[in-house]
Write an enzyme that holds these catalytic residues in place. Structure first.
Site, short mmCIF file in Angstrom:
data_model
loop_
_atom_site.label_atom_id
_atom_site.label_comp_id
_atom_site.label_asym_id
_atom_site.label_seq_id
_atom_site.Cartn_x
_atom_site.Cartn_y
_atom_site.Cartn_z
N LYS A 178 -0.26 1.31 -0.84
CA LYS A 178 -0.67 1.87 -2.13
C LYS A 178 0.52 1.89 -3.08
CE LYS A 178 -2.58 6.22 -3.97
NZ LYS A 178 -1.58 6.49 -5.00
N HIS A 230 0.43 5.56 -9.34
CA HIS A 230 0.58 6.98 -9.00
C HIS A 230 0.08 7.89 -10.14
CE1 HIS A 230 2.54 9.01 -5.48
NE2 HIS A 230 2.31 10.07 -6.23
N ASP A 247 -6.71 2.57 -8.04
CA ASP A 247 -6.90 3.93 -8.55
C ASP A 247 -6.16 4.07 -9.87
OD1 ASP A 247 -4.18 4.86 -8.22
OD2 ASP A 247 -4.59 5.44 -6.16
N THR A 301 2.08 4.98 0.95
CA THR A 301 2.41 5.01 -0.48
C THR A 301 3.82 4.47 -0.68
OG1 THR A 301 0.92 6.84 -0.97
CG2 THR A 301 2.74 6.50 -2.48
N SER A 333 -3.96 13.39 1.99
CA SER A 333 -2.55 13.26 1.66
C SER A 333 -1.64 13.87 2.72
CB SER A 333 -2.28 13.96 0.32
OG SER A 333 -0.89 14.04 0.05
N GLN A 338 -3.03 9.16 4.19
CA GLN A 338 -1.95 8.65 3.33
C GLN A 338 -0.61 9.18 3.84
OE1 GLN A 338 -0.25 11.00 1.08
NE2 GLN A 338 1.25 9.42 0.57
N ARG A 357 2.60 8.97 -12.79
CA ARG A 357 3.52 10.06 -12.47
C ARG A 357 4.89 9.58 -12.01
NH1 ARG A 357 0.50 14.82 -11.52
NH2 ARG A 357 1.66 15.63 -9.74
N PRO A 396 -5.67 9.91 -2.51
CA PRO A 396 -4.84 10.99 -1.97
C PRO A 396 -4.12 11.74 -3.08
CG PRO A 396 -3.77 8.86 -1.64
CD PRO A 396 -5.11 8.57 -2.22
N TYR A 417 3.67 9.38 3.51
CA TYR A 417 5.00 9.16 2.97
C TYR A 417 5.94 9.08 4.17
CZ TYR A 417 3.36 10.78 -1.63
OH TYR A 417 2.71 10.92 -2.82
N ARG A 454 -7.38 12.68 -10.20
CA ARG A 454 -7.55 13.91 -10.98
C ARG A 454 -9.01 14.36 -11.09
NH1 ARG A 454 -3.41 11.13 -13.88
NH2 ARG A 454 -1.40 12.22 -13.80
#
Length: 348
Positions: free
Chosen positions: A219, A243, A274, A156, A106, A128, A246, A77, A130, A298
């Site tokens: 995740k 992540h 991932d 996540t 996402s 995914q 990030r 995602p 949040y 990416r």
């Protein structure tokens, strides 16, 4: 320009995407040391290839929570796909379906869940999530995803707050006016990430389970302690992830965290990974250390930036071909033959 490997797509995307979009996709937290380590960590793992094995017929299929996919690489995602290609997540969904693999859509998609579903009916899609301060918004998203045929929920866990990504701060990153976070329209002002709920705990897994019949995958796990807690709270899968580097700079690369997590869960849940996958041989290393499947973030965006759905299919085909070749050269004719015996950590 011949697109031979994933770094060719990266170079293309860097050259042709607007700087603010490239910087957003490329960003890591702080010094970007964890982002870069995600890739470097694979270089410290060496194969122990076996010879004179019959690899004339190769079987690279695997299953995710019981559903067969063509090879063990799915699409992680990531947000804002319209920054890479006008059709955004619709192109991503179509490419995943064409390659018979899993796409995790996402919360921060620039297409609605309905548009993503309609673009690739029958494709294997997970959603995914949040969890936002406004729990009703999250609840509605979960129920929409289930009604639309998404087959798992991916929570996540590593984003109570957004990591400091310096280029985004410098650029004053915001979505262009013509793009929207389609799944959250009306819920709150677009791009106010601060409305994520930092009070989320393990007990919220029980709340999620009360909302849906879908299996739950968590995740962002990087330690055996959290892997144990995930199992105890009844999830069906774990994605080992930081992540994309990030969030917390200075954490472990997922491939380095994988071994302790696989050992902790003892096969009770499926473990995926991932972060840092750039070659088919990276996929083989992750599977050898116990991952059931890997997901690319990416590189999927680079494929979209190159030629949309077709470019993303090209990225997946290259990984598929490289994975098949790496397996054969290491002496494995099927995914079931891949194991810990296949790799060693070099003493650099």
């Amino acid at each position: 320009m011949a697109m031979v490997c994933l770094s060719d797509f990266e170079a293309y995307a860097k050259k042709y995407l607007p700087k603010i979009a490239w910087d957003f996709f490329a960003a890591g937290a702080d010094d970007c040391s964890t982002r870069d380590e995600n890739i470097l960590a694979y270089k410290r793992i060496r194969f122990r290839p076996r010879m004179l094995r019959d690899v004339s017929i190769m079987d690279i299929r695997t299953k995710l929570l019981g559903t067969e996919i063509s090879f063990p690489v799915g699409i992680a995602p990531t947000g804002f796909h319209q920054l890479a290609w006008p059709d955004g997540e619709k192109s991503t969904a179509r490419a995943a379906k064409a390659m018979n693999t899993c796409y995790i859509a996402s919360t921060y998609s620039t297409c609605t869940l309905e548009e993503i579903s309609a673009a690739a009916p029958g494709g294997l899609r997970w959603f995914q999530l949040y969890i936002h301060r406004n729990r009703a918004v999250s609840q509605q998203l979960v129920q929409r995803a289930e009604a639309l045929g998404f087959q798992a929920l991916v929570l996540t866990a590593d984003l109570p707050y957004t990591g400091k990504r310096r280029d985004d701060v410098r650029n004053g990153f915001r979505l262009p006016p013509h793009m929207k976070l389609k799944n959250l329209e009306g819920a709150f002002e677009v791009c106010k990430m601060s409305l994520l709920d930092p009070s989320v705990t393990w007990n919220d897994i029980y709340w999620l389970r009360s909302l849906t019949h879908l299996p739950i995958v968590i995740k962002g796990i990087l330690t055996k302690e959290d892997a144990e807690l995930a199992v105890r709270h009844g999830v069906q899968g774990i994605i080992v992830s930081n992540h994309g580097g990030r969030q917390l700079d200075g954490g472990p690369a997922p491939i380095d965290a994988l071994v302790e997590i696989v050992e902790a869960v003892q096969g009770r849940v499926e473990v995926y990974l991932d972060g840092g996958i750039r070659k088919g041989s990276d996929v083989l290393k992750a599977l050898a250390l116990g991952a059931k499947c890997v997901f690319i973030g990416r590189p999927a965006l680079w494929g979209l930036a190159y030629k949309g759905e077709e470019g993303l299919q090209d990225v997946l085909k290259i990984l598929q071909d490289e994975f098949r070749l790496s397996m054969a050269l290491a002496g494995c004719a099927s995914v079931s033959e891949i194991g810990r015996h296949l790799v060693q950590f070099s003493k650099l």
